[in-house]
Every structure is written in structure tokens, then in C-alpha cells.
Scaffold this motif. Structure first.
Motif: not given
Length: 122
Positions: A101-120
Motif C-alpha cells: 500500500v505504501g509503495q503504491m501510494n507513492n507511485i500513484r502520487s508520482a504519476a498524479e504529479e506527472i499527469v498534472n504537469t503534462e496534461i492538466i
């Protein structure tokens, strides 16, 4: 008799007693997810001219739905790729749930930041 602007744009009228009423329809609502809502909030606050142009042309909802789909696809692809790179497997999930859970939360947070920067926020 000269056509009205409404008729020149392809609009039609119907007769109701002595009155001609325009045949108007409400456009279908497009589903906008969390990413589309984030994009709308960004446009409202930081790109007001683009927001108003899309809103007044009637293209805002379609734009937000497209952004939502692109962001969702990118997010899930990034999470999958990052989990594979980090070696996070179903075996880890069964052996040590809290670590998974901890590792997946870190990955999801990193992916969210990338999507925010690249698309949103682009």
C-alpha cells in the motif's frame, strides 16, 4: 422576407398560435471526471481567456472530457509501468500488504504529479 440570423445559421421555427417560436434543444451533457474538473479549475484560475473562449463557443465540456480521457489513460499507464519498474507484484501484496500500500501510494502520487504537469497544467 429576409432570413433572421437564427435562420441563416440553420435554425428553424414552429408556429404556436400567432407566434413563431425557435426550435431549441439542450445539448447532451458530457461526463467529466476528476481530471476534467481539475482542468476546469486550472483554466478558470490561470487561463481565463481560453476558458471563456471554450465556454462561449460551447466546446468546454468536450475539451474537458477529452482531457479527462487522456489524463486517465496516462495515469493508469504510468502507475502500471512504475509498479513494474519498482518490482511491486501481487506476491508482495499478499506477503506484506502495508508495504505494498505504501509503495503504491507513492507511485500513484508520482504519476498524479506527472499527469498534472503534462496534461492538466499544459
Amino acid at each position: 422576407m429576409e432570413k433572421s440570423t437564427f435562420e441563416q445559421m440553420g435554425g428553424t421555427y414552429r408556429q404556436e398560435g400567432n407566434y413563431l417560436l425557435p426550435n431549441l434543444t439542450v445539448p447532451e451533457r458530457v461526463s467529466i471526471g476528476i481530471w476534467g474538473q481539475r482542468r476546469r479549475q486550472y483554466l478558470r484560475g490561470h487561463r481565463k481567456a481560453l476558458y471563456n473562449a471554450l465556454l462561449l463557443s460551447g466546446k468546454l465540456d468536450n475539451h474537458l472530457a477529452d482531457i479527462n480521457q487522456q489524463a486517465e489513460d496516462m495515469f493508469f499507464q504510468l502507475v502500471k509501468q512504475m509498479a513494474e519498474q519498482e518490482g511491486i507484484t501481487e506476491q508482495l501484496k499478499t506477503d506484506s500488504q502495508m508495504e505494498w500500500v505504501g509503495q503504491m501510494n507513492n507511485i500513484r502520487s508520482a504519476a498524479e504529479e506527472i499527469v498534472n504537469t503534462e496534461i492538466i497544467f499544459a
